[in-house]
Design a protein around this motif. Structure first.
Motif, PDB file in Angstrom:
ATOM      1  N   HIS A 102       0.734  -0.883  -0.233  1.00 31.58           N
ATOM      2  CA  HIS A 102       0.101  -0.006   0.135  1.00 31.58           C
ATOM      3  C   HIS A 102       0.701   0.831   0.030  1.00 31.58           C
ATOM      4  O   HIS A 102       1.516   1.513   0.910  1.00 31.58           O
ATOM      5  CB  HIS A 102      -1.188   0.181   1.296  1.00 31.58           C
ATOM      6  N   HIS A 134       1.199   5.308  -1.921  1.00 35.33           N
ATOM      7  CA  HIS A 134       0.250   6.492  -2.091  1.00 35.33           C
ATOM      8  C   HIS A 134       1.510   6.961  -2.926  1.00 35.33           C
ATOM      9  O   HIS A 134       2.120   8.991  -2.479  1.00 35.33           O
ATOM     10  CB  HIS A 134      -0.364   8.171  -1.221  1.00 35.33           C
ATOM     11  N   HIS A 159      -9.443   1.960   2.237  1.00 38.11           N
ATOM     12  CA  HIS A 159      -9.098   2.390   3.233  1.00 38.11           C
ATOM     13  C   HIS A 159      -9.911   1.951   4.608  1.00 38.11           C
ATOM     14  O   HIS A 159     -11.436   1.836   3.727  1.00 38.11           O
ATOM     15  CB  HIS A 159      -8.444   3.373   3.751  1.00 38.11           C
ATOM     16  N   HIS A 211      -5.633  -1.029   6.522  1.00 40.10           N
ATOM     17  CA  HIS A 211      -5.198  -0.410   7.737  1.00 40.10           C
ATOM     18  C   HIS A 211      -6.031  -1.076   8.912  1.00 40.10           C
ATOM     19  O   HIS A 211      -5.437  -1.470   9.867  1.00 40.10           O
ATOM     20  CB  HIS A 211      -5.699   1.186   8.137  1.00 40.10           C
ATOM     21  N   ASP A 214       1.946   3.430   3.192  1.00 42.33           N
ATOM     22  CA  ASP A 214       0.519   4.411   2.982  1.00 42.33           C
ATOM     23  C   ASP A 214       0.837   6.069   2.863  1.00 42.33           C
ATOM     24  O   ASP A 214       0.676   7.010   2.825  1.00 42.33           O
ATOM     25  CB  ASP A 214       0.244   4.680   4.020  1.00 42.33           C
TER      26      ASP A 214
HETATM   27 ZN   LIG Z   1      -3.526   5.054   2.137  1.00 38.95          ZN
END
Ligand SMILES: [Zn+2]
Length: 442
Positions: free
Chosen positions: A66, A68, A221, A258, A309
């Motif tokens: 994961h 970004h 998420h 998460h 993340d």
């Molecule tokens: Zn994220």
């Protein structure tokens, strides 16, 4: 083209991890042709080119489940207004402005820089979650282009939410999923969704329908902050995982990121549906949202992976953060020694295999040639029996020297070969202030 990566300590990982001193990995095209004793490999493949790996440990390339990429240009930026006092304010004051301010060149640069960072840290496969509402259509193509240029593997998706009309994004996912089709083991696609609390039932159903038809999973998420759980309970009378399960978003290919604020029944739903969870310890600590019940999830049999993340691209650092966090959170120095490395070294490959349809995270004959070659002279004996100790306390601080993906050397002697790092960073320093200006006006 055949290459012998020889004279290093090869750690195969996989089901039966082997640690081999004075070993060689022979790479032919995109695959590993053989692994074994360096002298024997030299006899069997005398014509192969040689890359000396003495003083180094050869590991399978790391996987981030994961990320970004788009968050790159937020680094060093001053955030307008009062500091955010909770998670939802962090989204409203920072991230929903960052993504809105991105233009075409920003998207490309924002992907190129973390991709360089991935190469630098031996991370060869990434599952990314993208948002850029002002330039949504075609944004995944820009990222795909950067990934192919870097030479890495990535699964891409666009973050759908109802938070603004422009931010829809369903069509961008659908277009990209269709374009990728069955994939080429380098680029994969998922249905990207922001979170339960920013999506109506109708939007989620539309996304799930497209994902089902195409045979891809949903990347969303889930219960990152208590606010997501409270929203679901207030509006739909069920907690987040149950709402998403009712709407069909669970499943073996889906990634629930998460899962900090979930209860036992939700964990059971994750087990029953085979849905994977990705844990991002640094991000959770940075956003002060809470601690994922990692040990409980693993005990119940949930496949939990490890992501950053957007915090960075160094997976070993993330692994050690998980190790430290769960020791402290459980006030128990007996836990997380096996669990934290397991997320990265065994569970992430299992999650990636569901996306890319190819077995990653292992050095073995016939497997993809993705390697992270790290400067490391073990100060104590190193074997299968004590590898995790060397990983957590030694390799985590060692420098990656050479990175290989799909059989191609992307970095050698710490020099990035597939991209011009200095030029890309210089251009990003030029355009970032313009992006910050646009953001201040939002
Ligand atoms: Zn994220």
């Amino acid at each position: 083209m055949t290459t012998r990566f020889e004279n290093g300590i090869v750690v195969t990982l996989g089901e039966k991890n082997r640690v081999m001193w004075n070993a060689a990995v022979v790479v032919e095209g995109e695959r590993i042709a053989a692994v074994g004793d360096a002298a024997e490999m030299k006899r069997r493949f005398p014509e192969a080119e040689s890359v000396d790996c003495s003083g180094k440990v050869v590991l399978p390339g790391f996987i981030c489940t994961h990320h970004h990429f788009y968050s790159t240009m937020a680094r060093g930026m001053s955030i307008p207004g009062e500091p955010a006092s909770n998670f939802v304010e962090t989204l409203e004051r920072l991230w929903w402005k960052v993504d809105m301010a991105l233009d075409e060149e920003d998207i490309t640069l924002s992907a190129q820089l973390p991709l360089i960072d991935c190469i630098r840290n031996g991370t060869t496969t990434v599952i990314d979650h993208h948002a850029s509402p002002s330039l949504r259509d075609g944004s995944l193509d820009l990222i795909e282009k950067a990934v192919r240029q870097a030479g890495l593997r990535a699964s891409l998706c666009y973050e759908v939410s109802d938070r603004n009309v422009m931010g829809g994004g369903v069509a961008e996912n659908k277009r990209f999923i269709q374009k990728v089709g069955k994939g080429d083991h380098q680029i994969a696609a998922m249905m990207g969704m922001h979170a339960s609390f920013t999506m109506s039932d109708a939007t989620i159903e539309e996304c799930v329908g497209i994902a089902r038809d195409a045979g891809v999973g949903c990347h969303i998420h889930v219960a990152e902050d208590a606010a997501d759980r409270e929203d679901s309970l207030a509006k739909y009378k069920v907690p987040t995982v149950e709402r998403l399960n009712k709407l069909g978003a669970t499943g073996k290919k889906s990634i629930f990121v998460h899962c900090v604020h979930i209860d036992e029944a939700e964990m059971d739903t994750l087990v029953e549906t085979g849905t994977t969870v990705v844990h991002n310890p640094e991000s959770n600590m940075n956003n002060a949202v809470g601690v994922t019940p990692l040990l409980k999830l693993l005990k119940k049999g949930v496949l939990v992976g490890l992501g950053t993340d957007g915090m960075g691209s160094d997976m070993l650092v993330q692994m050690r953060c998980a190790y430290l966090l769960h020791r402290l959170a459980n006030r128990d120095p007996r836990v997380a020694f096996v669990e934290a490395p397991t997320l990265l070294l065994w569970n992430n490959p299992a999650i990636a295999e569901r996306q890319f349809g190819v077995k990653l995270g292992e050095i073995g004959e016939g497997l993809p040639a993705d390697l992270a070659i790290i400067d490391y002279e073990p100060p104590t004996p190193l074997s299968e029996a004590n590898f995790l100790g060397h990983l957590i306390f030694g390799l985590v601080d060692a420098t990656v020297d050479t990175t290989v993906c799909k059989g191609k050397i992307l970095m050698k002697d710490k020099q990035i070969l597939s991209m011009d790092e200095a030029r890309i960073a210089a251009r990003s320093r030029e355009v970032a202030p313009e992006m910050w200006k646009r953001l201040q006006a939002l």
